[in-house]
Design an enzyme around this catalytic site. Structure first.
Site, PDB file in Angstrom:
ATOM      1  N   HIS A 126      48.160  16.723  63.593  1.00 16.90           N
ATOM      2  CA  HIS A 126      47.451  17.973  63.616  1.00 16.90           C
ATOM      3  C   HIS A 126      46.852  18.506  62.500  1.00 16.90           C
ATOM      4  O   HIS A 126      46.962  18.162  61.207  1.00 16.90           O
ATOM      5  CB  HIS A 126      48.863  18.919  64.031  1.00 16.90           C
ATOM      6  CG  HIS A 126      49.319  18.836  65.252  1.00 16.90           C
ATOM      7  ND1 HIS A 126      48.959  19.222  66.566  1.00 16.90           N
ATOM      8  CD2 HIS A 126      50.411  18.094  65.478  1.00 16.90           C
ATOM      9  CE1 HIS A 126      49.781  18.812  67.693  1.00 16.90           C
ATOM     10  NE2 HIS A 126      50.906  18.086  67.071  1.00 16.90           N
ATOM     11  N   LYS A 186      52.681  24.603  72.216  1.00 20.01           N
ATOM     12  CA  LYS A 186      51.294  24.221  72.203  1.00 20.01           C
ATOM     13  C   LYS A 186      50.742  23.925  73.577  1.00 20.01           C
ATOM     14  O   LYS A 186      49.669  23.850  73.796  1.00 20.01           O
ATOM     15  CB  LYS A 186      51.146  22.980  71.235  1.00 20.01           C
ATOM     16  CG  LYS A 186      51.513  23.357  69.803  1.00 20.01           C
ATOM     17  CD  LYS A 186      50.811  22.130  68.784  1.00 20.01           C
ATOM     18  CE  LYS A 186      51.321  22.147  67.235  1.00 20.01           C
ATOM     19  NZ  LYS A 186      52.677  21.822  67.203  1.00 20.01           N
ATOM     20  N   CYS A 190      46.373  -7.979  79.554  1.00 21.60           N
ATOM     21  CA  CYS A 190      45.810  -6.628  79.967  1.00 21.60           C
ATOM     22  C   CYS A 190      45.320  -6.320  78.477  1.00 21.60           C
ATOM     23  O   CYS A 190      44.257  -5.464  78.397  1.00 21.60           O
ATOM     24  CB  CYS A 190      46.754  -5.742  80.118  1.00 21.60           C
ATOM     25  SG  CYS A 190      47.413  -5.821  81.734  1.00 21.60           S
TER      26      CYS A 190
END
Lengths: 433, 123, 502
Positions: free
Chosen positions: C61, C262, C414
């Site tokens: 953040h 948030k 993958c």
């Protein structure tokens, strides 16, 4: 890094890749290569130890490994090159196929034509968003099949199977024969997604209940799975409150669908059919990428390997003709669409004919129906039709239609509609057992 | 004499024909709905003496793979399936094995051989 | 080292015992490794990063959410800076892609105004308002009915597993012992001071104990007679999409926050997937990682408010994590009750971001409690770089295979992960011991097939490398066995001819 040159390269050495390579060879391609990720050819057939393969192709009832070995022997008897233990990293325009292997390192092979024959993968729990915890013991049925049939390990003792796809049904029988208790098979749709013969010989023979219109709404267990909660679903496939019940188990096997493995094509910009999940192809099984063909489960998921082999023969022959410069340039395409009652149709478009007398179409119905009529409409007019005794979404409909019928209309559309009811005379005195 | 009509789902091939077998005095007197000879034979058997093909794996010593798939040459009586499986569980073969090799002859005296479904090379 | 052949005996004394092998505990271990100390980290699970650190948003953040003056505000900005400094050296994948808080109306825009002011006060740089058009040109899949956004260029995404493992590996390289599958059952306190940590494997004498036990940190505190705080686990659920959906969003997209959270975000992962989530629901059970039909529907609805067209068919997994909530702020520093005990507790968002900064503060706390810190002259700040095959150029690939043929065998198709990378992940310090441990380190099995193809192969590789039978290979938790020997059913008798008649 070493470079190689081929007329035709098949990516994947399962039934599609082997049949495509052999047919390319027969059609005149000189240098043909199969690239296979595993240490032997055969693909997923090697773990399908049950019988029922090859009734059409060989008019014989073979096991998966048995079917694979017939093809492996044909490949060995030819001078087709085979690269085993080799994974393709990319297949770029111009037929440039880059692969790696432990022994041979990085190899770049350029093919005048390339056939996609990578098969498919299984849908996972995540894809169908089953809530609950994430304990050990939840496997896709195919992964469990490999462990049981090829490695000799068991995924659990008390088994719940989610989804009635053929692999799930086959695994219900396998696990029962291995000594496990298969509690039930739960299918969210109101009909089974497996072949009828598998319902009979894998479930009914062993008294395994099949719950239609039921969905697993939670998985329980912290370290290892301890059970599931199941609920009946309504017509919109939404769980009906109040119908929940718990089933204890130490293993959940998922057989909830197969998805064509098209990552190589996607990376190269392949035009993909949103419904089949495979490439859009014409009658030569040529994709939207020039010189790239496709066959088998990478193109659309098949019910029978026999159809895979047949389709791969078309793709392999076309790939050879393309490599030899004998396939006409694509030109204008005509769309072939799935109308009422039809979920998928392959090929999805037609290029101008080139010496072919007919086109083979593979269709899947969108819902189960009894006696029906399969129709081909050209610009709205019915130009061909065939009666079908019974229609199931789980079973492929194959139709070979002559170019005379296909004509030169702008749009072709297939439909499946219920046939008019014919009165059957039932002797009244008989007792039904 | 009562006739019994048995609804039978054919498993002979993936077409999966559904039909009926009419039995009187323990004998098949009529069949309808089956579209091939094999289906007719299956349906008759299914009412009188049901049979199934049996496939499983046996352990392999010294092979490139740890297990060999095996298959019954012909269908075995349905109620002998588990006995066949139990028998085959204890079988260990030595690599190499050729495809179609007989792994167990005349299993349980049923007159059916179990054969290798494919070959397995020596490791 | 983790439990495997050749391991040293269980330690009987240490200068510092850290309880908890999440990102916070491992960052503290690595920070303490800078000093000449004997440090032992105890983790109850078979691997590090098994609690909150394995199921979170993976976001660094920017730091505008927390109230100025709180630990959260102080440590968020500092932590984000530290990641920028250490990630490359520790092998922590990190991408600075920025974040956007999306406003849907005038009221939201007013909230953004407040966020910006708070951010500036917290030391966040580069914050700016974006107009609706700016937002839509950067994020074309965002709902057209938006009013604007707050852009934070310092927002970043990180791999939370490899962050934890990067710290842990470096700690081990610098002398820290990490013992897994070792739950702490008691803490001996003598004369108001910690004396030892008790576990089923043995007792470790130590005068300093760091409590980094995540959702269990309240329980650990109470073992030492400190009941100054309680942890209330708050579950958050997520849906992860395949990399084929990776172009859905370019940055981390937050809704305008309400008072409690948030909100549901739509964000890329550092590896190019996209996720949506989390919701928030308080749970009683500290091991409750269940997703729910209701919860998943909630996050789909929440995410659609920002990005209406979600690629639901490309979902590859759903998971839930527990936030270790203990009131508004982190609980950091010396216990008010027991000397020698230092808490790094109540670590919820922005805990991942703050972890390296928390570690600095905890070391300072320990110094204040009397721990003597003399620099470790042999400290090596970085981990050796491990090649990532699929990121290599073709010539490098050829070289890698020439040097180690196992680079030529792709196990996870993958994600294009080779056998060499899996073997390296198992053999590394803090190496993988479970299927999910391999997945978290090198992403084998984390793609669209979720291990359907590579699972059996990874199982075989783990068995071979660890010298254990296939039947002893586990998914992640202590009893998460995967396969039984075929002989396990030999005792179960098959029906006989007499009883089997169907």
């Amino acid at each position: 890094m070493r470079e190689f040159r081929y007329d035709v390269i098949a990516i994947g050495g399962g039934p599609a890749g082997m049949a495509a390579a052999l047919s390319a060879k027969q059609a005149g391609a000189e240098k043909v290569l199969i690239i296979e990720r595993d240490r032997e050819l055969g693909g997923i057939l090697q773990q399908c130890i049950h019988n029922g393969f090859g009734l059409r192709r060989f008019e014989d009832e073979l096991t998966g490994p048995g079917y694979a070995h017939r093809y492996i022997n044909m490949v060995k008897a030819s001078d087709i090159d085979v690269w085993l233990d080799s994974t393709v990293l990319s297949a770029a325009p111009g037929g440039i196929v880059t692969s790696v292997s432990p022994q041979q390192g990085l190899r770049v092979a350029t093919g005048s034509s390339v056939v996609y024959s990578m098969g498919c993968r299984e849908r996972t729990r995540g894809a169908i968003r089953i809530p609950g915890s994430r304990p050990a013991g939840v496997f896709t049925a195919g992964a469990a099949q490999r462990m049981v049939n090829m490695e000799g390990y068991l995924p659990g003792k008390e088994v719940v199977i989610v989804g009635s796809g053929d692999i799930g049904l086959i695994m219900a029988r396998r696990m029962t024969l291995e000594g496990a208790k298969v509690k039930a098979v739960f299918e969210i749709m109101p009909y089974s997604n497996g072949l009828t013969r598998n319902i009979v010989q894998c479930l009914e023979d062993f008294g395994i209940p099949l719950y239609l219109a039921h969905s697993v709404v939670a998985v329980h267990g912290k370290d290892r799975v301890t059970g599931v909660t199941v609920a009946e679903v309504d017509a919109a496939l939404t769980p009906i409150p109040g119908t929940e019940f718990d089933v204890a188990c130490d293993c959940v096997l998922l057989s909830v669908g197969l998805i064509p493995e098209n990552e190589l094509g996607r990376a190269a910009g392949l035009h993909i059919d949103a419904v089949t999940g495979g490439g859009v192809v014409d009658q030569f099984r040529e994709t939207s990428l020039a010189g790239y063909f496709a066959a088998g489960n990478v193109l659309h998921v098949h019910d029978l390997v026999d159809w895979v082999s047949q389709e791969a023969e078309i793709a392999g022959k076309s790939a050879a003709l393309h490599a030899l410069g004998k396939l006409p340039p694509a030109g204008e395409h005509r769309p072939v669409t799935a109308g009422d009652g039809v979920r998928t149709v392959v090929p999805q478009r037609l290029s101008p004919p080139s010496g072919q007398l007919s086109v083979r179409f593979y269709l899947r119905a969108s819902r189960p129906m009894g006696a029906s009529i399969l129709r081909l409409h050209a610009d709205g007019n019915v130009v061909w039709e065939r009666k079908l005794r019974v229609v199931k979404p789980s079973e492929m409909i194959v139709a070979e239609i002559s170019w005379k019928k296909l004509g030169s209309s702008d749009v072709l559309e297939f439909t499946v509609v219920p046939a008019p009811v014919e009165a059957d005379s039932e002797p009244a005195e008989e007792e039904v057992a | 004499m009562t006739r019994h009509v048995h609804a039978i789902q054919c498993i002979g091939c993936p077409v999966g024909c559904g039909g009926e077998v009419v039995i009187e005095a323990g004998a098949v007197i009529e069949m309808r709905g089956f579209t091939c000879d094999k289906g007719q034979a299956y349906a008759a058997d299914e009412v009188v003496a049901p049979k199934r093909m049996v496939t499983t794996t046996v352990r392999v010593d010294g092979g490139t793979l740890p297990l060999l798939p095996v298959v019954s040459e012909r269908p075995v009586p349905k109620d002998a399936i588990f006995d066949c499986i139990r028998l085959l569980r204890s079988v260990v073969v030595q690599a190499p094995v050729e495809a179609d090799a007989i792994i167990v002859a005349d299993a349980l005296g049923l007159g059916v051989n179990f054969r290798a479904a494919c070959s397995i090379a020596e490791a | 080292m983790m439990a495997h052949k050749g391991m040293a005996s269980f330690p009987t004394r240490a200068d510092v015992v850290i309880i908890g092998g999440g990102v916070v505990g491992c960052a503290i271990a690595r920070e303490l490794a800078r000093y000449s100390l004997s440090v032992v980290l105890l983790e109850r699970a078979p691997d590090v990063a098994m609690g909150t650190s394995k199921a979170n948003s993976g976001i660094l953040h920017a730091g505008f959410d927390a109230d100025p003056g709180t630990w959260k505000a102080r440590l968020n900005v500092r932590g984000a800076q530290l990641y920028a400094d250490v990630s490359e050296g520790l092998g922590i994948p990190r991408r600075e892609i920025g974040s956007l808080v999306v406003a849907r109306n005038e009221a939201d825009l007013a909230t953004l105004d407040g966020l910006k002011r708070r951010g500036v006060e917290n030391g966040v740089t580069g914050l700016e308002f974006w107009s609706r058009d700016q937002l839509l040109s950067h994020e074309p899949n965002v709902s057209p009915d938006v009013a604007g956004a707050l852009w934070a260029p310092s927002g970043a995404v990180v791999c939370p597993f490899l962050a934890t493992i990067g710290f842990a590996e470096n700690a081990i390289r610098n002398g820290v012992r990490i013992v897994t599958e070792c739950a702490v059952t008691g803490i001996d306190v003598t004369d108001g001071r910690v004396a030892a940590v008790v576990t089923p494997l043995g007792r470790i004498q130590a005068r300093y104990v760091v409590n980094a036990a995540g959702v269990f940190s309240g329980d650990v505190a109470r073992m030492a007679g400190d009941d100054s705080f309680t942890i209330t686990p708050r579950r958050g659920e997520y849906i992860l999409f395949d990399r084929s959906a990776g172009s859905l969003v370019n940055t981390v997209l937050f809704p305008t926050p309400d008072k409690v959270s948030k909100g549901i975000l739509v964000a890329p992962t550092v590896h190019g997937n996209v996720f949506i989530g989390p919701n928030a629901s308080e749970v009683d059970d500290k091991a409750d990682h269940e997703t729910t039909g209701v919860g998943l529907a909630q996050i789909v609805a929440g995410a659609r408010k920002i990005v209406p067209a979600l690629p639901l068919p490309t979902a590859i997994t759903e998971f839930a994590g527990l936030r270790a909530a203990a009131g508004k702020d982190f609980i950091i520093g010396a216990s008010p009750v027991t000397r020698g005990l230092v808490h790094a507790a109540g670590i919820q968002s922005p805990g991942l971001t703050s972890a390296p900064a928390i570690a600095e503060v905890i070391v300072e706390s320990l110094r204040e409690e009397g721990l003597v810190l003399s620099p470790n002259p042999a400290f090596v700040p970085d981990n050796p770089r491990r090649p990532v095959f699929h990121e290599a150029a073709p010539t490098e690939m050829a070289d890698l295979i020439a040097a180690n043929p196992l680079y030529g065998r792709v196990i996870c198709r993958c994600e294009t992960i080779t056998e060499a990378e899996i073997v390296a992940a198992i053999r590394a310090p803090c190496g993988a011991r479970t299927i999910d441990g391999v997945k978290r380190r090198v992403r084998a099995g984390s793609g669209r097939c979720q291990g359907g193809f590579c699972g059996p192969r990874v199982t075989a590789i783990l068995a071979r490398e660890l010298g254990i039978p296939v039947t002893a290979v586990r998914k992640d938790a202590p009893d998460s066995w995967l396969f039984l020997p075929r002989a396990a059913l030999d005792g179960i008798d098959l029906p006989t001819r007499e009883t089997s008649h169907a």
